[in-house]
Design a protein around this motif. Structure first.
Motif, PDB file in Angstrom:
ATOM      1  N   ARG A   1      51.570  45.496  42.150  1.00  0.00           N
ATOM      2  CA  ARG A   1      52.687  44.653  42.573  1.00  0.00           C
ATOM      3  C   ARG A   1      53.207  43.813  41.393  1.00  0.00           C
ATOM      4  NH1 ARG A   1      50.094  41.912  46.102  1.00  0.00           N
ATOM      5  NH2 ARG A   1      50.190  39.875  45.116  1.00  0.00           N
ATOM      6  N   LEU A   2      52.299  43.204  40.652  1.00  0.00           N
ATOM      7  CA  LEU A   2      52.712  42.396  39.508  1.00  0.00           C
ATOM      8  C   LEU A   2      53.285  43.261  38.385  1.00  0.00           C
ATOM      9  CD1 LEU A   2      49.780  39.819  39.351  1.00  0.00           C
ATOM     10  CD2 LEU A   2      52.124  39.423  40.154  1.00  0.00           C
TER      11      LEU A   2
ATOM     12  N   SER B   1      56.970  44.139  38.542  1.00  0.00           N
ATOM     13  CA  SER B   1      57.953  43.123  38.150  1.00  0.00           C
ATOM     14  C   SER B   1      57.755  42.613  36.725  1.00  0.00           C
ATOM     15  CB  SER B   1      57.930  41.956  39.138  1.00  0.00           C
ATOM     16  OG  SER B   1      56.663  41.353  39.186  1.00  0.00           O
ATOM     17  N   ARG B   2      56.614  42.896  36.120  1.00  0.00           N
ATOM     18  CA  ARG B   2      56.324  42.326  34.800  1.00  0.00           C
ATOM     19  C   ARG B   2      56.177  43.330  33.660  1.00  0.00           C
ATOM     20  NH1 ARG B   2      51.572  37.973  36.395  1.00  0.00           N
ATOM     21  NH2 ARG B   2      52.892  36.611  37.666  1.00  0.00           N
TER      22      ARG B   2
ATOM     23  N   SER C   1      50.259  44.001  34.441  1.00  0.00           N
ATOM     24  CA  SER C   1      50.363  42.872  35.382  1.00  0.00           C
ATOM     25  C   SER C   1      50.495  41.554  34.630  1.00  0.00           C
ATOM     26  CB  SER C   1      49.132  42.819  36.300  1.00  0.00           C
ATOM     27  OG  SER C   1      47.991  42.312  35.608  1.00  0.00           O
TER      28      SER C   1
ATOM     29  N   ASN D   1      48.242  39.589  33.733  1.00  0.00           N
ATOM     30  CA  ASN D   1      47.350  38.600  34.327  1.00  0.00           C
ATOM     31  C   ASN D   1      45.949  38.939  33.837  1.00  0.00           C
ATOM     32  OD1 ASN D   1      45.468  37.357  36.171  1.00  0.00           O
ATOM     33  ND2 ASN D   1      47.178  36.989  37.568  1.00  0.00           N
TER      34      ASN D   1
ATOM     35  N   ASP E   1      58.139  45.812  43.730  1.00  0.00           N
ATOM     36  CA  ASP E   1      56.774  45.306  43.769  1.00  0.00           C
ATOM     37  C   ASP E   1      56.078  45.561  45.108  1.00  0.00           C
ATOM     38  OD1 ASP E   1      58.445  43.414  44.993  1.00  0.00           O
ATOM     39  OD2 ASP E   1      57.291  41.710  44.269  1.00  0.00           O
TER      40      ASP E   1
END
Length: 143
Positions: free
Chosen positions: A17-18, A21-22, A65, A67, A114
């Motif tokens: 999901r991240l 978008s990233r 991501s 992250n 996402d």
């Protein structure tokens, strides 16, 4: 082990999901290349080579991501399941299904969708968890 699969499912879904978008354009292009290369292992069901490509595909999504904590967490969880992770690929047709799942994940990431990326990854990992549950059940039936 089932509990670990449940956690991994959610971590992987979050990463996808991240990433949708990233992830940078270069990373998206590399993800598509990894997916295309892995197609060569589908007809022959070469699970050794597909497993390597599968790992590269997933790890690029983790990096995409952006992250670091999530990336470390999901790698830790996958490491705990390392012994069992290859089993699903040895089931007839599983590599083909995994490749198809990856195509859906890739498409969603490339579109920046996402929700679709997270849902596709959740479905993908959940199937592996069900195959793992089948392995556990099968082991219980062996003499």
């Amino acid at each position: 082990m089932i509990s670990i699969f449940e956690v991994m499912t959610e971590l992987e879904s979050m990463a996808a999901r991240l990433a949708a978008s990233r992830m940078s354009a270069d990373m998206r292009e590399e993800l598509a290349k990894i997916h295309r290369r892995s197609e060569a292992y589908v007809p022959t069901e070469d699970f050794e080579k597909y497993d390597v490509a599968n790992k590269a595909f997933h790890e690029l999504i983790y990096r995409g991501s952006w992250n670091d904590y999530l990336e470390r967490s999901v790698k830790d969880v996958r490491g705990r399941l390392r012994v069992y992770r290859r089993y699903p690929f040895q089931k007839p047709g599983r590599i083909r299904q995994s490749f198809s799942d990856h195509a859906q994940i890739l498409d969603a990431i490339l579109k920046g969708d996402d929700k679709a990326a997270g849902d596709a990854m959740r479905d993908h990992i959940s199937i592996g968890g069900r195959v793992f549950a089948d392995l556990v059940a099968e082991m219980g039936r062996r003499p």
